[in-house]
Design an enzyme around this catalytic site. Structure first.
Site, mmCIF file in Angstrom:
data_model
loop_
_atom_site.group_PDB
_atom_site.id
_atom_site.type_symbol
_atom_site.label_atom_id
_atom_site.label_comp_id
_atom_site.label_asym_id
_atom_site.label_seq_id
_atom_site.Cartn_x
_atom_site.Cartn_y
_atom_site.Cartn_z
ATOM 1 N N LYS A 1 6.631 36.279 47.091
ATOM 2 C CA LYS A 1 7.463 37.461 46.848
ATOM 3 C C LYS A 1 8.613 37.113 45.897
ATOM 4 O O LYS A 1 8.891 37.810 44.927
ATOM 5 C CB LYS A 1 8.073 37.894 48.193
ATOM 6 C CG LYS A 1 7.808 39.336 48.553
ATOM 7 C CD LYS A 1 8.386 39.678 49.910
ATOM 8 C CE LYS A 1 7.391 40.564 50.639
ATOM 9 N NZ LYS A 1 7.884 41.105 51.895
ATOM 10 N N GLU A 16 20.442 50.886 59.033
ATOM 11 C CA GLU A 16 19.952 51.487 57.788
ATOM 12 C C GLU A 16 19.257 52.811 58.104
ATOM 13 O O GLU A 16 18.428 52.876 59.001
ATOM 14 C CB GLU A 16 18.958 50.520 57.122
ATOM 15 C CG GLU A 16 18.381 51.043 55.834
ATOM 16 C CD GLU A 16 19.468 51.439 54.859
ATOM 17 O OE1 GLU A 16 20.241 50.568 54.429
ATOM 18 O OE2 GLU A 16 19.575 52.650 54.539
ATOM 19 N N CYS A 57 8.760 52.764 61.057
ATOM 20 C CA CYS A 57 9.971 52.951 61.878
ATOM 21 C C CYS A 57 9.780 53.815 63.123
ATOM 22 O O CYS A 57 9.975 53.340 64.231
ATOM 23 C CB CYS A 57 11.093 53.518 61.016
ATOM 24 S SG CYS A 57 11.689 52.325 59.813
ATOM 25 N N ARG A 82 1.887 50.927 56.687
ATOM 26 C CA ARG A 82 2.106 50.466 58.053
ATOM 27 C C ARG A 82 2.178 51.652 59.016
ATOM 28 O O ARG A 82 2.946 52.584 58.818
ATOM 29 C CB ARG A 82 3.394 49.628 58.131
ATOM 30 C CG ARG A 82 3.280 48.301 57.384
ATOM 31 C CD ARG A 82 4.584 47.529 57.406
ATOM 32 N NE ARG A 82 5.639 48.205 56.648
ATOM 33 C CZ ARG A 82 6.879 47.739 56.544
ATOM 34 N NH1 ARG A 82 7.218 46.632 57.165
ATOM 35 N NH2 ARG A 82 7.782 48.389 55.822
#
Ligand code: NAD
Length: 435
Positions: free
Chosen positions: A35, A151, A262, A329
């Protein structure tokens, strides 16, 4: 301000780029070498609307850099932000804290001068205390405060949300730490409420907010099911509800169920945390159960309209959990595909404008992949729209009709105009409105 960000994923990278754009000196740290090498060579590792331009600009100005070295990112930082994953534990579904604990332990020895360590990852109540203890154990002389900085960005809108936050929540038990973060977010103070609260309240605000939003989505989805049976129209109902200020008109769009990295994990983690504290959150528990079931009901809906044909083909449009991102996801689309396979579907071909590579890593050769929507639809007996990509709103219905073997569309995102679809000769179903 000098900032080190640990974790360069869907939160860490847009946050780093945004903070660099505000004029800070940002070092993004990730343990995944591939990454970091990609980012160092100017290649983005995720897709987010609007990220590329700001990334290039800030790399060119030297305000953001990338490293695998914790020492390089932490030792000169005034602020270290932890933005690593907190995935669900496979059995208990509680938030798995191994990455947070590792990050706290790894960063500790490089703290140098007063530093604020802010946890941006979504973490259970009390994590701030654990992070503090881990750092103190490894580096007893360090001068630091641990802050919760949840966040709230939405994937697909990460850059927009960074620069236009609804609120900024700082959970700090020290005024010095709170003031440092207030300084960081000064550019937003004219337009955004900045809340300074107890660290445990801040940790709870994030979970309580996500669980509430997930319940709101599940509520409108169930109301949509009712409307379909009762001959009402979910959009008229949602509009009528949303005009009540106490309800509000956002998050009243029916669909195939909430997903993403989430809401599913945060509702489960919140419910687990509550049970650990001897409290039952029955509404959240019901939303979790109902939302899980919804994916299989959506797959059945597609199977049920398949005509009796030899090797019937299902064309799937959309695999990302929502538009504007390549993130698959816990995507409802992926879950529906898995359910279709479990129902015995053998001929599925999918197309997604951004998420194909990520989807292939999970689904492999269990399904086929097409280069565009029409190639996916070629010879298909049903076309299922599973992600709300803008492109899918503008499909050429005439061309679709020509290439499909049977003209049936199941629109689980309500993207198409029912009148136009019917006029084009399709059998059509959508959520919350009898067609
Ligand atoms: P992600 O998996 O995309 O990124 C996490 C990154 O952290 C990975 O690149 C991983 O290699 C890196 N990492 C893990 N441990 C590390 C270590 N010790 N040192 C250096 N790097 C390390 O995760 P994400 O989607 O960015 O989410 C991060 C956190 O933010 C989670 O807690 C999530 O719940 C929360 N959150 C996510 C969103 C979202 O929309 N994705 C929104 C709000 C909050």
């Amino acid at each position: 301000m000098k900032i080190g960000i640990i974790g360069t994923g869907y939160v860490g990278l847009p946050t780093g780029v945004g903070l660099a754009e505000l004029g800070n000196e940002v070092t993004c740290i990730d343990r995944e070498r591939s990454k970091i090498e990609a980012l160092q060579s100017g290649k983005l590792t995720i897709y987010e609307d609007g990220l590329e331009e700001l990334f290039r600009k800030n790399v060119a100005s030297g305000r953001i850099k990338f490293t695998t070295s914790m020492q390089e990112g932490v030792s000169s930082a005034d602020l270290v932000i932890i933005a690593v994953g907190t995935p669900p534990h496979p059995v208990t579904k509680e938030a798995d804290m191994k990455y947070i604990h590792a990050a706290a332990t790894e960063l500790a020895e490089y703290l140098n001068g007063y530093t604020v360590v802010a946890t941006k990852s979504t973490v259970p109540v009390g994590t701030g205390d654990d992070v503090e203890t881990l750092i103190r154990k490894k580096n007893p002389n360090a001068d630091f405060d641990v802050v919760s900085l949840p966040e709230f960005l939405r994937e697909g809108f990460a850059i927009h949300d960074f620069f236009n936050p609804d609120r900024i929540v700082i959970g700090a038990n020290s005024e010095r730490a709170c003031n440092l973060l207030r300084d960081l977010y000064k550019p937003f103070e004219h337009k955004t409420k900045i809340l300074c609260v107890k660290r445990r309240s801040s940790e709870t605000i994030k979970y309580a907010s996500n669980a509430f939003l997930a319940m709101k989505i599940h509520y409108i989805n169930e109301m949509a099911d009712f409307c379909e049976k009762a001959g009402a129209d979910i959009y008229e109902v949602a509009n009528g509800m949303g005009l009540d200020n106490r309800i509000g008109n956002k998050f009243l769009n029916p669909g195939p169920g909430y997903g993403g990295s989430c809401f599913p994990k945060d509702t489960n983690a919140m419910a687990y945390m509550a049970r650990q504290n001897g409290v039952t959150l029955s509404l959240i528990e019901a939303a979790i159960k109902g939302n899980d079931l919804r994916k299989s009901l959506m797959a059945k809906r597609i199977i049920n309209v398949l005509p009796e044909k030899d090797n019937p083909k299902i064309a799937v449009l959309g695999l990302a959990f929502k538009c504007g991102t390549d993130d698959c996801r816990v995507s409802p689309a992926m879950a529906i595909v898995e359910n279709l396979l479990a129902e015995g579907a053998q001929n599925i071909m999918a197309y997604d404008p951004k998420a194909m590579d990520n989807a292939k890593k999970v689904l492999g050769d269990k399904i086929a992949y097409a280069d565009d929507a029409y190639a996916a639809a070629n010879g298909a007996d049903v076309l299922a729209i599973l992600t709300e990509w803008e492109d899918f709103k503008h499909l050429n219905l005439g061309r679709l009709k020509e290439v499909m073997r049977t003209p049936i569309i199941v629109d689980l995102r309500n993207l198409l105009d029912p009148q136009a679809v019917k006029e084009a000769g399709f059998a059509y179903s959508r959520i919350g409105q009898a067609c």
